[in-house]
Scaffold this motif. Structure first.
Motif, mmCIF file in Angstrom:
data_model
loop_
_atom_site.group_PDB
_atom_site.id
_atom_site.type_symbol
_atom_site.label_atom_id
_atom_site.label_comp_id
_atom_site.label_asym_id
_atom_site.label_seq_id
_atom_site.Cartn_x
_atom_site.Cartn_y
_atom_site.Cartn_z
ATOM 1 N N GLU A 71 -1.652 15.547 -15.975
ATOM 2 C CA GLU A 71 -2.453 16.155 -17.232
ATOM 3 C C GLU A 71 -2.698 17.509 -17.017
ATOM 4 N N MET A 117 6.561 13.634 -22.918
ATOM 5 C CA MET A 117 5.445 14.226 -22.689
ATOM 6 C C MET A 117 4.502 13.561 -24.034
ATOM 7 N N LEU A 144 6.348 22.293 -23.012
ATOM 8 C CA LEU A 144 5.414 23.042 -23.954
ATOM 9 C C LEU A 144 5.700 24.130 -24.358
ATOM 10 N N TYR A 181 1.920 13.841 -19.100
ATOM 11 C CA TYR A 181 3.248 13.838 -19.146
ATOM 12 C C TYR A 181 3.407 12.934 -17.751
ATOM 13 N N LYS A 234 -5.447 22.777 -25.151
ATOM 14 C CA LYS A 234 -4.504 21.689 -25.352
ATOM 15 C C LYS A 234 -4.545 20.941 -24.152
ATOM 16 N N PHE A 255 2.149 14.698 -26.489
ATOM 17 C CA PHE A 255 1.569 16.223 -26.474
ATOM 18 C C PHE A 255 0.584 16.143 -27.775
ATOM 19 N N ALA A 305 7.311 19.655 -17.609
ATOM 20 C CA ALA A 305 6.233 19.313 -18.732
ATOM 21 C C ALA A 305 5.929 20.768 -19.417
ATOM 22 N N ILE A 347 -2.090 18.234 -22.277
ATOM 23 C CA ILE A 347 -0.784 17.565 -22.214
ATOM 24 C C ILE A 347 -0.709 16.592 -20.910
#
Length: 105
Positions: free
Chosen positions: A40, A9, A103, A29, A25, A11, A99, A27
Motif C-alpha cells: 500500500e 494494482m 501509477l 498493489y 492517493k 488504483f 506499482a 494505491i
C-alpha cells in the motif's frame, strides 16, 4: 468482492483531502513472486507519503518504507527497480517500483 490478480494494482483516489486541492492517493498493489502479499502506497502529488507491506521480511520492508517517505516517485523507481531477491528475478522493492511505474504511466 474484487480480488486482484498478482501484479495488478487496485488504483483509486481513496484517501483524504489533506488541504484544498491536495488529494492523497492510496494505491494497493498485489505483488507477484515475492513474500509480501500486498503493498500500500500513499502519494501526494509526485511524492511518497507512506508505504506499508503485508507480510514479507518485516525489518527490511519497514526500512524501505521509512527511507521512501517524502521521496519523489521517479527517484524511488530509479533506486528500487531491478533489485533481485534470491534469484527470483524480482523482490519486494522491485515490485514496489512496478506499482509506482504503473501509477506514473
Amino acid at each position: 468482492l474484487f480480488v486482484p490478480q498478482s501484479g495488478r494494482m487496485l488504483f483509486g483516489t481513496f484517501g483524504t483531502l489533506l488541504s484544498p486541492n491536495v488529494m492523497e492517493k492510496i494505491i494497493e498493489y498485489t505483488p507477484e513472486g515475492v513474500c509480501s502479499r500486498r503493498i500500500e502506497v500513499h502519494v501526494v502529488g509526485s511524492r511518497i507519503r507512506k508505504v506499508s507491506f503485508a507480510e514479507g521480511c518485516h525489518g527490511n520492508t519497514q526500512g524501505i518504507a521509512a527511507l521512501l517517505e517524502g521521496m519523489e516517485i521517479e527517484e524511488a523507481i530509479r533506486r528500487l527497480e531491478g533489485i533481485d531477491c534470491k534469484g527470483k528475478g524480482t523482490s519486494c522493492p522491485d515490485q514496489l517500483a512496478r506499482a509506482l511505474r504503473q501509477l506514473s504511466e
